[in-house]
Design an enzyme around this catalytic site. Structure first.
Site, PDB file in Angstrom:
ATOM      1  N   LYS A 182       0.818  -1.216   0.000  1.00  0.00           N
ATOM      2  CA  LYS A 182       0.000   0.000   0.000  1.00  0.00           C
ATOM      3  C   LYS A 182       0.860   1.278   0.000  1.00  0.00           C
ATOM      4  O   LYS A 182       2.071   1.227   0.273  1.00  0.00           O
ATOM      5  CB  LYS A 182      -0.915  -0.019   1.224  1.00  0.00           C
ATOM      6  CG  LYS A 182      -1.975  -1.121   1.188  1.00  0.00           C
ATOM      7  CD  LYS A 182      -2.899  -0.948   2.385  1.00  0.00           C
ATOM      8  CE  LYS A 182      -3.935  -2.024   2.472  1.00  0.00           C
ATOM      9  NZ  LYS A 182      -4.827  -1.830   3.621  1.00  0.00           N
ATOM     10  N   TYR A 239     -12.569  -2.180  -3.185  1.00  0.00           N
ATOM     11  CA  TYR A 239     -13.129  -2.070  -1.835  1.00  0.00           C
ATOM     12  C   TYR A 239     -14.662  -2.022  -1.829  1.00  0.00           C
ATOM     13  O   TYR A 239     -15.257  -1.519  -0.868  1.00  0.00           O
ATOM     14  CB  TYR A 239     -12.536  -0.849  -1.138  1.00  0.00           C
ATOM     15  CG  TYR A 239     -11.083  -1.047  -0.728  1.00  0.00           C
ATOM     16  CD1 TYR A 239     -10.710  -2.148   0.050  1.00  0.00           C
ATOM     17  CD2 TYR A 239     -10.093  -0.149  -1.093  1.00  0.00           C
ATOM     18  CE1 TYR A 239      -9.386  -2.347   0.430  1.00  0.00           C
ATOM     19  CE2 TYR A 239      -8.761  -0.339  -0.699  1.00  0.00           C
ATOM     20  CZ  TYR A 239      -8.419  -1.442   0.059  1.00  0.00           C
ATOM     21  OH  TYR A 239      -7.117  -1.637   0.451  1.00  0.00           O
ATOM     22  N   PHE A 261     -15.250   3.889   7.477  1.00  0.00           N
ATOM     23  CA  PHE A 261     -13.868   4.117   7.045  1.00  0.00           C
ATOM     24  C   PHE A 261     -13.695   4.079   5.521  1.00  0.00           C
ATOM     25  O   PHE A 261     -12.585   4.242   5.014  1.00  0.00           O
ATOM     26  CB  PHE A 261     -12.923   3.094   7.702  1.00  0.00           C
ATOM     27  CG  PHE A 261     -13.238   1.643   7.408  1.00  0.00           C
ATOM     28  CD1 PHE A 261     -12.691   1.005   6.307  1.00  0.00           C
ATOM     29  CD2 PHE A 261     -14.070   0.919   8.249  1.00  0.00           C
ATOM     30  CE1 PHE A 261     -12.978  -0.318   6.030  1.00  0.00           C
ATOM     31  CE2 PHE A 261     -14.365  -0.412   7.986  1.00  0.00           C
ATOM     32  CZ  PHE A 261     -13.815  -1.039   6.869  1.00  0.00           C
ATOM     33  N   ARG A 317      -1.723 -14.311   4.092  1.00  0.00           N
ATOM     34  CA  ARG A 317      -2.379 -13.488   5.126  1.00  0.00           C
ATOM     35  C   ARG A 317      -1.705 -13.688   6.489  1.00  0.00           C
ATOM     36  O   ARG A 317      -1.646 -12.762   7.309  1.00  0.00           O
ATOM     37  CB  ARG A 317      -3.873 -13.803   5.191  1.00  0.00           C
ATOM     38  CG  ARG A 317      -4.618 -13.093   4.058  1.00  0.00           C
ATOM     39  CD  ARG A 317      -6.056 -13.487   3.976  1.00  0.00           C
ATOM     40  NE  ARG A 317      -6.898 -12.941   5.023  1.00  0.00           N
ATOM     41  CZ  ARG A 317      -7.500 -11.752   4.987  1.00  0.00           C
ATOM     42  NH1 ARG A 317      -7.313 -10.949   3.968  1.00  0.00           N
ATOM     43  NH2 ARG A 317      -8.281 -11.349   5.971  1.00  0.00           N
ATOM     44  N   THR A 375      -5.424  -7.646  10.382  1.00  0.00           N
ATOM     45  CA  THR A 375      -5.699  -6.330   9.769  1.00  0.00           C
ATOM     46  C   THR A 375      -5.324  -5.192  10.711  1.00  0.00           C
ATOM     47  O   THR A 375      -4.720  -4.203  10.304  1.00  0.00           O
ATOM     48  CB  THR A 375      -7.207  -6.223   9.417  1.00  0.00           C
ATOM     49  OG1 THR A 375      -7.540  -7.320   8.572  1.00  0.00           O
ATOM     50  CG2 THR A 375      -7.525  -4.924   8.708  1.00  0.00           C
ATOM     51  N   ARG A 382       2.623  -6.604   9.350  1.00  0.00           N
ATOM     52  CA  ARG A 382       1.885  -5.511   9.996  1.00  0.00           C
ATOM     53  C   ARG A 382       2.359  -5.268  11.419  1.00  0.00           C
ATOM     54  O   ARG A 382       2.416  -4.114  11.877  1.00  0.00           O
ATOM     55  CB  ARG A 382       0.391  -5.810   9.945  1.00  0.00           C
ATOM     56  CG  ARG A 382      -0.182  -5.619   8.541  1.00  0.00           C
ATOM     57  CD  ARG A 382      -1.522  -6.253   8.398  1.00  0.00           C
ATOM     58  NE  ARG A 382      -2.196  -5.896   7.147  1.00  0.00           N
ATOM     59  CZ  ARG A 382      -3.266  -6.530   6.685  1.00  0.00           C
ATOM     60  NH1 ARG A 382      -3.775  -7.544   7.369  1.00  0.00           N
ATOM     61  NH2 ARG A 382      -3.826  -6.169   5.557  1.00  0.00           N
ATOM     62  N   ASN A 387      -1.818  -0.086   7.072  1.00  0.00           N
ATOM     63  CA  ASN A 387      -1.266  -1.373   7.502  1.00  0.00           C
ATOM     64  C   ASN A 387      -0.377  -2.030   6.450  1.00  0.00           C
ATOM     65  O   ASN A 387      -0.236  -3.246   6.408  1.00  0.00           O
ATOM     66  CB  ASN A 387      -2.382  -2.313   7.990  1.00  0.00           C
ATOM     67  CG  ASN A 387      -3.462  -2.531   6.946  1.00  0.00           C
ATOM     68  OD1 ASN A 387      -3.333  -2.069   5.823  1.00  0.00           O
ATOM     69  ND2 ASN A 387      -4.510  -3.249   7.312  1.00  0.00           N
ATOM     70  N   HIS A 394      -2.102  -5.439   1.622  1.00  0.00           N
ATOM     71  CA  HIS A 394      -3.422  -6.068   1.501  1.00  0.00           C
ATOM     72  C   HIS A 394      -3.201  -7.433   0.865  1.00  0.00           C
ATOM     73  O   HIS A 394      -2.352  -7.570  -0.013  1.00  0.00           O
ATOM     74  CB  HIS A 394      -4.339  -5.238   0.600  1.00  0.00           C
ATOM     75  CG  HIS A 394      -5.537  -6.005   0.145  1.00  0.00           C
ATOM     76  ND1 HIS A 394      -6.676  -6.117   0.916  1.00  0.00           N
ATOM     77  CD2 HIS A 394      -5.747  -6.771  -0.969  1.00  0.00           C
ATOM     78  CE1 HIS A 394      -7.553  -6.885   0.286  1.00  0.00           C
ATOM     79  NE2 HIS A 394      -7.010  -7.293  -0.861  1.00  0.00           N
ATOM     80  N   GLU A 419      -9.821  -9.742  -7.456  1.00  0.00           N
ATOM     81  CA  GLU A 419      -8.892  -8.626  -7.228  1.00  0.00           C
ATOM     82  C   GLU A 419      -7.768  -8.605  -8.271  1.00  0.00           C
ATOM     83  O   GLU A 419      -7.371  -7.540  -8.753  1.00  0.00           O
ATOM     84  CB  GLU A 419      -8.339  -8.699  -5.799  1.00  0.00           C
ATOM     85  CG  GLU A 419      -9.429  -8.380  -4.777  1.00  0.00           C
ATOM     86  CD  GLU A 419      -9.030  -8.654  -3.335  1.00  0.00           C
ATOM     87  OE1 GLU A 419      -7.874  -9.045  -3.073  1.00  0.00           O
ATOM     88  OE2 GLU A 419      -9.901  -8.477  -2.451  1.00  0.00           O
TER      89      GLU A 419
HETATM   90  P1  CMP Z   1      -7.246  -4.299   3.826  1.00  0.00           P
HETATM   91  O1  CMP Z   1      -6.704  -5.678   3.974  1.00  0.00           O
HETATM   92  O2  CMP Z   1      -6.730  -3.501   2.675  1.00  0.00           O
HETATM   93  O3  CMP Z   1      -8.828  -4.354   3.706  1.00  0.00           O
HETATM   94  C1  CMP Z   1      -9.627  -3.217   3.989  1.00  0.00           C
HETATM   95  C2  CMP Z   1      -8.864  -2.149   4.704  1.00  0.00           C
HETATM   96  O4  CMP Z   1      -9.613  -1.180   5.374  1.00  0.00           O
HETATM   97  C3  CMP Z   1      -8.021  -2.783   5.774  1.00  0.00           C
HETATM   98  O5  CMP Z   1      -6.957  -3.502   5.171  1.00  0.00           O
HETATM   99  C4  CMP Z   1      -7.624  -1.569   6.618  1.00  0.00           C
HETATM  100  O6  CMP Z   1      -6.450  -0.965   6.158  1.00  0.00           O
HETATM  101  C5  CMP Z   1      -8.755  -0.577   6.342  1.00  0.00           C
HETATM  102  N1  CMP Z   1      -9.515  -0.249   7.538  1.00  0.00           N
HETATM  103  C6  CMP Z   1      -9.590   0.969   8.077  1.00  0.00           C
HETATM  104  N2  CMP Z   1     -10.407   0.972   9.129  1.00  0.00           N
HETATM  105  C7  CMP Z   1     -10.878  -0.277   9.277  1.00  0.00           C
HETATM  106  C8  CMP Z   1     -11.767  -0.909  10.184  1.00  0.00           C
HETATM  107  N3  CMP Z   1     -12.340  -0.232  11.190  1.00  0.00           N
HETATM  108  N4  CMP Z   1     -12.007  -2.228  10.022  1.00  0.00           N
HETATM  109  C9  CMP Z   1     -11.427  -2.926   8.997  1.00  0.00           C
HETATM  110  N5  CMP Z   1     -10.576  -2.364   8.104  1.00  0.00           N
HETATM  111  C10 CMP Z   1     -10.298  -1.057   8.239  1.00  0.00           C
END
Ligand code: CMP
Length: 156
Positions: free
Chosen positions: A11, A51, A59, A87, A93, A104, A114, A117, A128
């Site tokens: 990212k 997304y 968010f 993962r 996450t 992470r 983070n 992805h 994706e």
């Molecule tokens: P990612 O794996 O890219 O998938 C969705 C992203 O939303 C996640 O990583 C986080 O970086 C972001 N995110 C921000 N806020 C939240 C939240 N409250 N819950 C889950 N994902 C979040």
């Protein structure tokens, strides 16, 4: 053996912080095969497609703005149980819950940023990958990693 492909994005925060090499190394050193990789600036359409499942969440707007704020590295990673294993390498996450030694936990201070992805299922991976790659043309599949050669030899 269950060979899978998964989609991984490094990212904007990790690109801006100069962490690309360290993150790619984690997948290579574990023995995964990177079969596609490119740097790109995510378009609004790509961000919305990527997304879509988060649309309407508090968010979501920040997430879309963030993923478009600097380039990402898009990758397709292949290997044994790649979806779950990749993962695991990323960690939870929320970096506060990520296992020590995961990307992470080691590199990311907050959930919004983070670093990485990775797809959460084989179906998500296919969806994706198609957002960021021409899957028919851009996957480099006609070569073997050292690990594949070793496993091939052992199976003879
Ligand atoms: P990612 O794996 O890219 O998938 C969705 C992203 O939303 C996640 O990583 C986080 O970086 C972001 N995110 C921000 N806020 C939240 C939240 N409250 N819950 C889950 N994902 C979040």
């Amino acid at each position: 053996m269950n060979i899978e492909r998964t989609f991984v994005a490094i990212k904007p925060d990790a690109v801006q912080r100069g962490l690309m090499g360290k993150i790619i190394t984690r997948f290579e050193e574990k023995g995964f095969k990177i079969i596609a990789m490119k740097m790109l600036e995510v378009t609004k359409e790509q961000a919305a497609a990527h997304y879509a499942e988060h649309e309407g969440k508090p968010f979501y707007d920040g997430l879309v703005k963030f993923i478009m704020s600097a380039p990402i590295i898009a990758m397709v990673v292949e290997g044994i149980d790649a979806v779950a294993e990749v993962r695991h390498i990323l960690g939870a996450t929320n970096p506060s819950n990520a296992d020590v030694g995961s990307i992470r936990a080691d590199f990311s201070p907050v959930m919004c940023c983070n670093c990485t992805h990775a797809s959460d299922s084989v179906a998500s991976a296919e969806r994706e990958m198609a957002i960021y790659f021409d899957v028919e043309k851009e996957l480099c599949t006609n070569w073997k990693t050292r690990m594949e050669i070793i496993l091939d030899d052992l199976s003879k």
